[in-house]
Design a protein around this motif. Structure first.
Motif, PDB file in Angstrom:
ATOM      1  N   VAL A  35       0.843  -1.200   0.000  1.00  0.00           N
ATOM      2  CA  VAL A  35       0.000   0.000   0.000  1.00  0.00           C
ATOM      3  C   VAL A  35       0.877   1.248   0.000  1.00  0.00           C
ATOM      4  CG1 VAL A  35      -1.665   1.329   1.343  1.00  0.00           C
ATOM      5  CG2 VAL A  35      -1.963  -1.143   1.099  1.00  0.00           C
ATOM      6  N   LYS A  61      -6.893   6.431  -3.948  1.00  0.00           N
ATOM      7  CA  LYS A  61      -7.139   5.693  -2.708  1.00  0.00           C
ATOM      8  C   LYS A  61      -6.517   4.309  -2.846  1.00  0.00           C
ATOM      9  CE  LYS A  61     -11.532   8.013  -1.649  1.00  0.00           C
ATOM     10  NZ  LYS A  61     -13.001   7.839  -1.407  1.00  0.00           N
ATOM     11  N   VAL A  62      -5.639   3.968  -1.918  1.00  0.00           N
ATOM     12  CA  VAL A  62      -4.913   2.701  -1.990  1.00  0.00           C
ATOM     13  C   VAL A  62      -5.337   1.800  -0.835  1.00  0.00           C
ATOM     14  CG1 VAL A  62      -2.651   1.625  -2.182  1.00  0.00           C
ATOM     15  CG2 VAL A  62      -2.958   3.992  -2.929  1.00  0.00           C
ATOM     16  N   SER A  63      -5.548   0.520  -1.152  1.00  0.00           N
ATOM     17  CA  SER A  63      -5.953  -0.427  -0.115  1.00  0.00           C
ATOM     18  C   SER A  63      -5.495  -1.838  -0.492  1.00  0.00           C
ATOM     19  CB  SER A  63      -7.477  -0.413   0.068  1.00  0.00           C
ATOM     20  OG  SER A  63      -8.132  -0.815  -1.130  1.00  0.00           O
ATOM     21  N   GLN A  64      -5.526  -2.722   0.489  1.00  0.00           N
ATOM     22  CA  GLN A  64      -5.202  -4.128   0.254  1.00  0.00           C
ATOM     23  C   GLN A  64      -6.523  -4.885   0.141  1.00  0.00           C
ATOM     24  OE1 GLN A  64      -1.673  -4.958   1.245  1.00  0.00           O
ATOM     25  NE2 GLN A  64      -1.713  -7.054   0.479  1.00  0.00           N
ATOM     26  N   VAL A  65      -6.658  -5.702  -0.906  1.00  0.00           N
ATOM     27  CA  VAL A  65      -7.893  -6.460  -1.121  1.00  0.00           C
ATOM     28  C   VAL A  65      -7.552  -7.919  -1.391  1.00  0.00           C
ATOM     29  CG1 VAL A  65      -9.164  -4.474  -2.034  1.00  0.00           C
ATOM     30  CG2 VAL A  65      -7.904  -5.962  -3.605  1.00  0.00           C
ATOM     31  N   SER A 117      -3.911 -12.021  -2.287  1.00  0.00           N
ATOM     32  CA  SER A 117      -3.901 -10.603  -1.945  1.00  0.00           C
ATOM     33  C   SER A 117      -3.438  -9.750  -3.129  1.00  0.00           C
ATOM     34  CB  SER A 117      -2.973 -10.372  -0.752  1.00  0.00           C
ATOM     35  OG  SER A 117      -2.898  -9.006  -0.427  1.00  0.00           O
ATOM     36  N   VAL A 133      -2.932  -5.281  -4.258  1.00  0.00           N
ATOM     37  CA  VAL A 133      -2.992  -3.880  -3.843  1.00  0.00           C
ATOM     38  C   VAL A 133      -3.857  -3.143  -4.864  1.00  0.00           C
ATOM     39  CG1 VAL A 133      -1.705  -1.769  -3.387  1.00  0.00           C
ATOM     40  CG2 VAL A 133      -0.712  -3.985  -2.775  1.00  0.00           C
ATOM     41  N   LYS A 187      -7.498   3.098  -6.539  1.00  0.00           N
ATOM     42  CA  LYS A 187      -8.622   3.710  -7.238  1.00  0.00           C
ATOM     43  C   LYS A 187      -8.327   5.190  -7.451  1.00  0.00           C
ATOM     44  CE  LYS A 187     -12.429   0.745  -5.621  1.00  0.00           C
ATOM     45  NZ  LYS A 187     -13.778   0.754  -4.988  1.00  0.00           N
ATOM     46  N   GLU A 238      -9.568   1.436 -11.660  1.00  0.00           N
ATOM     47  CA  GLU A 238      -9.250   0.477 -10.603  1.00  0.00           C
ATOM     48  C   GLU A 238      -8.010  -0.292 -11.060  1.00  0.00           C
ATOM     49  OE1 GLU A 238     -12.461  -2.085  -9.502  1.00  0.00           O
ATOM     50  OE2 GLU A 238     -13.893  -0.450  -9.229  1.00  0.00           O
ATOM     51  N   TYR A 280      -5.271  -3.099 -10.018  1.00  0.00           N
ATOM     52  CA  TYR A 280      -4.953  -4.209  -9.105  1.00  0.00           C
ATOM     53  C   TYR A 280      -3.535  -4.697  -9.393  1.00  0.00           C
ATOM     54  CZ  TYR A 280      -9.990  -4.444  -8.212  1.00  0.00           C
ATOM     55  OH  TYR A 280     -11.285  -4.149  -7.867  1.00  0.00           O
TER      56      TYR A 280
END
Length: 218
Positions: A124, A146-150, A156, A158, A161, A181, A183
């Motif tokens: 992230v 906006k960065v997040s782990q999904v 997993s 990163v 958006k 988006e 990934y």
């Protein structure tokens, strides 16, 4: 003389009677068609108006906002020449490739698949600093990162958006505000960046989920 007058009188009476009969017959033959025609015209007009009104009403149809991918969209598996992974992409979309990047496009939507070697897995923090900084200089009016782990089926990833302007249409010059988006998947020194984009008002949550969940290492 009296006889002659009588004959003349009878003749006059006969002419009068003949005229009356002729007038009666004439009125009788012309009256009904006129009445019939008026009745038929009136009824025909009313019926015709109702039928036209009913047939003119269009059947309700569904329409997708610009950029919405249809619910019945089919998907096919894509595997790069070098192998390593597979991912489903919308069937029938135009395909272009350059180096390690393959792009699928249709109307206002885009799926970009980029491969690269990497010594470490993206995080992230690294995406938030390095990737965001690079995209600011590449994407017109880059905004709202906006960065997040999904988690996806492959494991997993990163997710980054953001929003940006599309390139101007070569014909109309129109520019569309896009939602992106990105990934980042990683395994054993190999990174695959899967970027999905379309108009900000398009509802492509389900199609994008199908694509990203279909990604798998081989």
């Amino acid at each position: 003389m009296a006889r002659v007058r009588t004959v003349r009188s009878l003749g006059v009476v006969g002419l009068v009677l003949a005229a009356a009969v002729t007038a009666g017959c004439s009125g009788s033959s012309s009256g009904p068609p006129a009445a019939s025609h008026a009745s038929s015209g009136s009824g025909s007009t009313s019926t015709s108006t109702t039928t036209a009104g009913e047939s003119a009403a269009p059947a309700p149809t569904e329409s997708n906002p610009p950029g919405d991918i249809p619910d019945n969209q089919a998907y096919v598996a894509f595997r790069p020449a070098g192998g390593g992974f597979t991912v489903k992409v919308p069937e029938g979309w135009a395909r272009t490739a350059q180096g390690g990047t393959t792009v699928f496009t249709d109307k206002l939507n885009r799926v970009e698949i980029a491969t690269a070697s990497a010594s470490s897995a993206p995080t992230v923090a690294s995406v938030g600093s390095e990737v965001v900084s690079r995209l600011r200089g590449q994407v017109p009016k880059f905004d709202g990162p906006k960065v997040s782990q999904v988690n996806r089926h492959a494991g997993s990833a990163v997710l980054l958006k953001y929003q940006g302007d599309s390139a101007a249409d070569p014909v109309t010059g129109k520019v569309v505000r896009d939602a992106f988006e990105r990934y980042a998947f990683y395994r054993q020194g190999h990174e695959v960046d899967l970027t999905l984009s379309g108009p900000v008002n398009a509802d492509n949550v389900d199609p994008w989920r199908i694509v990203t969940d279909s990604f798998s290492w081989k």
